[in-house]
Design a protein around this motif. Structure first.
Motif, short mmCIF file in Angstrom:
data_model
loop_
_atom_site.label_atom_id
_atom_site.label_comp_id
_atom_site.label_asym_id
_atom_site.label_seq_id
_atom_site.Cartn_x
_atom_site.Cartn_y
_atom_site.Cartn_z
N ARG A 145 0.86 -1.19 0.00
CA ARG A 145 0.00 0.00 0.00
C ARG A 145 0.89 1.24 0.00
NH1 ARG A 145 -5.28 1.48 2.36
NH2 ARG A 145 -5.19 3.58 3.26
N VAL A 146 0.75 2.06 -1.03
CA VAL A 146 1.53 3.29 -1.15
C VAL A 146 0.59 4.47 -0.93
CG1 VAL A 146 2.99 4.71 -2.64
CG2 VAL A 146 3.12 2.21 -2.77
N GLU A 147 0.88 5.26 0.10
CA GLU A 147 0.06 6.43 0.41
C GLU A 147 0.85 7.69 0.05
OE1 GLU A 147 -0.85 6.20 4.53
OE2 GLU A 147 -2.14 4.43 4.33
N LEU A 148 0.24 8.55 -0.73
CA LEU A 148 0.83 9.83 -1.11
C LEU A 148 -0.08 10.94 -0.62
CD1 LEU A 148 2.08 9.03 -4.69
CD2 LEU A 148 3.43 10.28 -3.01
N GLY A 192 -4.32 -4.16 -9.17
CA GLY A 192 -4.29 -3.31 -7.98
C GLY A 192 -5.46 -2.35 -7.95
N SER A 193 -5.32 -1.31 -7.15
CA SER A 193 -6.38 -0.31 -7.02
C SER A 193 -5.75 1.05 -6.78
CB SER A 193 -7.31 -0.67 -5.86
OG SER A 193 -6.60 -0.66 -4.62
N LEU A 194 -6.52 2.08 -7.08
CA LEU A 194 -6.09 3.46 -6.85
C LEU A 194 -7.30 4.26 -6.41
CD1 LEU A 194 -3.98 5.73 -7.01
CD2 LEU A 194 -4.55 5.99 -9.43
N ALA A 195 -7.15 4.97 -5.30
CA ALA A 195 -8.26 5.75 -4.76
C ALA A 195 -7.76 7.11 -4.29
CB ALA A 195 -8.93 5.02 -3.59
N VAL A 207 -4.10 6.65 -2.59
CA VAL A 207 -3.75 5.36 -2.02
C VAL A 207 -3.75 4.33 -3.14
CG1 VAL A 207 -4.36 3.54 -0.39
CG2 VAL A 207 -4.74 5.93 0.23
N CYS A 208 -2.58 3.75 -3.38
CA CYS A 208 -2.44 2.74 -4.43
C CYS A 208 -2.03 1.42 -3.80
CB CYS A 208 -1.40 3.18 -5.46
SG CYS A 208 -1.17 2.00 -6.82
N GLU A 209 -2.76 0.37 -4.10
CA GLU A 209 -2.42 -0.97 -3.63
C GLU A 209 -2.06 -1.84 -4.82
OE1 GLU A 209 -5.32 -2.70 -1.10
OE2 GLU A 209 -5.16 -1.13 0.44
#
Length: 215
Positions: A145-148, A192-195, A207-209
């Motif tokens: 999980r990458v949080e920016l 994956g996902s991007l929100a 938030v990218c998983e």
């Protein structure tokens, strides 16, 4: 959809006027060398801009139909993020990794993943010039999980909902405003996902998983 096509056509015409003007003036006799170089720079700059627009449109068209070619292999996440940060002018993000995650690999296409994260970073920096976004990496259940988190005012609910569904009306890179839509498609094609979220403290968070590479 017709209005969207109209806007794309209008934006693609943007570089043509300076290209045509510079090309016409370059035919003038007796131009000083310095002026010739200035006009040649205009041609080069606008040609590059037009090329970026065409590539962006082509990538989005292929991604929307799941036709982007991906070379899936283990990609060191730290390398992907470093390349993405380095590709964004003025970016000075110092990623924070939970214990052991600075050496994990994700299953993906390195070039496309760099493109994904560079688009997110550039968008956050454009929203709050002079402010460095925060980047944190965590993991759970076989996914990273990458949080920016970027500064600036939080988008309203309608903007958040449509962030990956329609073109940015004021793109920061003189492109067509499709970068976030393309980033979303790339995340989806990697399983994956991007929100996008509006944190309580303000700003905008992406938030990218992504799935971890096997092994």
């Amino acid at each position: 959809m017709t209005r969207w096509y109209d806007r794309i056509a209008h934006d693609l015409k943007g570089p043509l006027a300076p290209l045509q003007t510079a090309s016409y003036l370059l035919k003038s006799e007796g131009l000083p060398p310095e002026r010739q170089r200035e006009l040649a720079d205009v041609v080069d700059r606008q040609a590059r801009r037009l090329n970026r627009m065409i590539e962006e449109l082509g990538d989005y068209a292929r991604a929307s139909e799941h036709r982007l070619r991906l070379r899936i292999e283990p990609c060191p996440l730290a390398l992907v993020l470093d390349l993405a940060i380095g590709s964004v002018p003025g970016s000075a993000i110092d990623p924070r990794y939970d214990a052991g995650l600075d050496s994990v690999a994700v299953a993906g296409d390195e070039g496309r993943l760099v493109q994904l994260f560079a688009s997110l970073i550039a968008h956050l920096q454009a929203r709050a010039p002079g402010q460095t976004p925060e980047l944190r990496v965590t993991a759970a259940d076989g996914r990273v999980r990458v949080e920016l988190l970027g500064a600036g005012p939080s988008p309203d609910a309608e903007t958040l909902t449509a962030m990956f569904e329609r073109a940015d009306p004021a793109p920061h890179d003189e492109g067509l405003g499709l970068r976030l839509m393309l980033a979303y498609a790339i995340a989806q094609m990697h399983g994956g996902s991007l929100a996008a979220h509006a944190p309580d403290g303000g700003g905008l968070m992406f938030v990218c998983e992504l799935p971890l590479a096997p092994g």
